[in-house]
Design a protein around this motif. Structure first.
Motif, short mmCIF file in Angstrom:
data_model
loop_
_atom_site.label_atom_id
_atom_site.label_comp_id
_atom_site.label_asym_id
_atom_site.label_seq_id
_atom_site.Cartn_x
_atom_site.Cartn_y
_atom_site.Cartn_z
N ARG A 1 33.51 51.77 33.27
CA ARG A 1 33.70 51.29 31.90
C ARG A 1 35.34 51.46 31.61
NH1 ARG A 1 34.44 53.23 27.17
NH2 ARG A 1 33.71 55.46 27.94
N LEU A 2 35.95 52.70 32.07
CA LEU A 2 37.08 52.95 31.85
C LEU A 2 38.19 51.81 32.56
CD1 LEU A 2 37.09 56.78 32.02
CD2 LEU A 2 37.26 55.18 30.07
N ILE A 3 37.78 51.68 33.73
CA ILE A 3 38.71 50.53 34.34
C ILE A 3 38.51 49.14 33.69
CG2 ILE A 3 38.87 49.44 36.65
CD1 ILE A 3 39.59 52.38 36.95
N ARG A 4 37.47 48.84 33.23
CA ARG A 4 37.30 47.43 32.81
C ARG A 4 38.26 47.49 31.36
NH1 ARG A 4 31.74 48.43 33.55
NH2 ARG A 4 31.32 48.73 31.18
N ASP A 5 38.22 48.62 30.45
CA ASP A 5 38.74 48.54 29.32
C ASP A 5 40.29 48.59 29.79
OD1 ASP A 5 36.39 48.98 27.99
OD2 ASP A 5 36.60 51.23 27.64
N LYS A 6 40.71 49.14 30.69
CA LYS A 6 42.23 49.39 31.10
C LYS A 6 42.68 47.89 31.27
CE LYS A 6 45.86 52.07 31.25
NZ LYS A 6 46.27 52.94 30.15
N LYS B 1 24.60 41.63 31.38
CA LYS B 1 24.98 42.10 30.20
C LYS B 1 26.57 42.53 30.17
CE LYS B 1 24.71 45.93 26.87
NZ LYS B 1 24.22 47.29 26.61
N VAL B 2 26.90 43.32 30.89
CA VAL B 2 28.29 43.85 30.96
C VAL B 2 29.06 42.59 31.29
CG1 VAL B 2 29.87 45.08 32.50
CG2 VAL B 2 27.35 46.21 32.10
N TYR B 3 28.94 41.70 32.22
CA TYR B 3 29.56 40.61 32.31
C TYR B 3 30.05 39.76 30.84
CZ TYR B 3 29.21 41.22 37.28
OH TYR B 3 29.14 41.78 38.52
#
Length: 546
Positions: A244-249, A286-288
């Motif tokens: 999640r941290l990678i996605r947020d960044k 869901k994440v996508y």
């Protein structure tokens, strides 16, 4: 005295005692406090001259001995780096360092890969402060540490603070003397060019941190280079990472790219990229979906903020995104309302909408956690759009959502919808006061608690102040009835907020307008009644209002 915080005598004493600072001190913050105290002296207009007279460099060398506590060594090197950054005086310190036997610079070179993160940080910090010198001596220092590999290692460091400082050093060195550093370009290309499936989490974070650094450099060649290196195709892999941290960044980087390049072709590519994985029936669906919606929110947030004028096609695409977000919200809450078709609704956008709706109708529909998360992300899309654009059709749907009982029971969703409405009304009042006539009925909505009510009251004060008496008379009358209802609210915070609004009205509005609200609106008796309220804060606000 050098300044009001630390005298020359005290500073000299601190310098003399620093090499002997006990290694038995357990609390590392003691060393940081000493450094912060020493930095106060650097405000003096003659600080470097005095420090050199007091044999500052001898003190620093004493702190760098083999038997020195590494924390003391780090404080000494960081303070010396601060000396280099003193305007009009730092070069004197730099020349003095280089005129000696190179003991200090040799220590920095030998300790850039120290086992202690604090020492690695201190070496980075010193080199970054020295970068402002931009002379052959600095070039010799960075060549001695093999700066491409050195910065790359520190970008992959296990310490967050070291990585942050490495990014700062990269940013200060990347664009010098009117051109990009070819060695650092090689570093960036080596870092981002590694196969994605072979990248560790620290490597991915380093790639994204490097992107932030490059996009922060204002020179046009660097930004063009950054857009080439961090293309939408490359960014897509990070947007849908498992972490999640990678996605947020990565979403932060997406916003930066959209801020710099938001023509209609670019937006179409972004939308297509965001929807590329939604059709895959996997457990990550869901994440996508959430990533896709956050990406769409980034589009409607950044496109209007772009420095270049937006094309009609780009603005139309933004409206199409908002209509899709509204359709999702209406579906989640079971509201029957036909969202108008938009010319900006592309096939890719329509596919995202359909996939999200299909996800809502899956095994966990309606009130599930998935639906709540999706609804909140969709509402953020609308809120970002409403910050810069007022659209009557969008506003009408928001009013319906605000009246929905399910929305009112969801505090997070209610606040997002209310924020969007407030943004809409703040823009609408610039065009026509008639739009603001809905404000009293919104104020009277008992689902809205104190924080949201305060935002509404702030907008009310702006609106009354900006209008003629004739235009605002009906508005004030309706508003007084709404405020009166909230003064009887069961929640004391709401009563307190309403009283604070009355007090602010009396203090900021012309008396003719304040009287129309307070006296003619029959609120005085309610204010007096507040003096006997069961809650102390309400009684205090009532007294303040009187």
């Amino acid at each position: 005295m050098a300044n009001t915080a630390i005298s020359p005598a005290v500073m000299r004493g601190v310098l003399e005692q620093l090499p002997a600072m006990s290694g038995k001190i357990v609390d590392d913050t003691r060393h940081e406090k000493v450094l912060s105290y020493m930095r106060l002296f650097l405000e003096s207009p003659t600080c470097i001259e005095q420090l050199l007279e007091w044999k500052l460099l001898d003190m620093v060398e004493s702190c760098l001995q083999l038997n020195s506590d590494y924390r003391v060594s780090s404080v000494a090197i960081r303070f010396l780096g601060d000396c280099l950054a003193v305007p009009q005086q730092g070069r004197d310190a730099w020349l003095a360092i280089n005129h000696r036997d190179q003991c200090i610079l040799r220590w920095v070179i030998e300790n850039v890969d120290s086992q202690h993160a604090l020492v690695r940080f201190a070496c980075l910090y010193f080199i970054r402060q020295a970068a402002v010198m931009a002379d052959e001596r600095f070039d010799g220092l960075v060549m001695a540490v093999d700066y491409q590999r050195f910065i790359l290692r520190r970008l992959l460091d296990s310490s967050y603070f070291v990585v942050t400082e490495a990014c700062a050093l990269l940013g200060s060195m990347f664009y010098r003397s009117g051109s990009m550093d070819s060695v650092l370009c090689g570093l960036v290309e080596r870092l981002v060019g590694r196969r994605f499936d072979a990248q560790s989490t620290p490597h991915k974070m380093a790639v994204l941190a490097t992107a932030v650094v490059l996009f922060a450099i204002p020179e046009e060649p660097v930004r063009t280079y950054a857009l080439e290196q961090f293309s939408q195709t490359r960014l897509e892999m990070y947007l849908f990472d498992d972490d999640r941290l990678i996605r947020d960044k990565a979403l932060d980087i997406l916003e930066l790219t959209l801020r710099l390049s938001s023509d209609s072709a670019c937006l179409a590519q972004v939308v297509e990229s965001l929807g590329s994985r939604l059709s895959q029936r996997t457990v990550k669906r869901k994440v996508y979906a959430l990533v896709a919606l956050r990406g769409l929110a980034a589009i409607v947030k950044e496109v209007p903020a772009n420095s270049a004028p937006c094309s009609p096609e780009a603005l139309s695409q933004c409206l199409g995104i908002v209509h899709s977000a509204l359709a999702i919200l209406l579906h989640v809450y079971g509201i029957r309302h036909q969202v108008p078709e938009s010319a900006g609704t592309s096939e890719a956008l329509a596919a995202i909408e359909m996939e999200v709706l299909d996800l809502m109708d899956g095994p966990q529909p309606g009130s599930s956690a998935i639906a709540n998360s999706v609804a909140c992300e969709a509402a953020r899309v609308v809120r970002e759009y409403c910050r810069t654009t007022f659209d009557q059709r969008v506003f009408a749907v928001l009013e319906q959502l605000l009246e929905n009982k399910a929305v009112q029971r969801n505090a997070q969703q209610l606040q997002l919808v209310l924020d969007a409405i407030i943004h809409c009304l703040r823009l609408a009042k610039q065009a026509s006061f008639s739009h603001l006539l809905v404000l009293p009925s919104i104020v009277a909505n008992f689902a809205i608690q104190a924080p949201g009510l305060k935002l509404l009251f702030d907008l009310v004060l702006e609106s009354i102040s900006d209008q003629d008496d004739a235009d605002s008379a009906q508005f004030v009358q309706l508003l007084a009835q709404s405020v009166k209802a909230r003064l009887a609210d069961v929640e004391w915070e709401v009563r307190d907020t309403a009283l604070e609004f009355i007090s602010a009205s009396a203090g900021t509005l012309e008396w003719t307008r304040a009287r129309g609200l307070i006296a003619d609106g029959d609120l005085l008796d309610d204010v007096v009644s507040a003096l006997s309220d069961t809650e102390e804060y309400v009684r205090a606000s009532g007294a303040q209002a009187l």
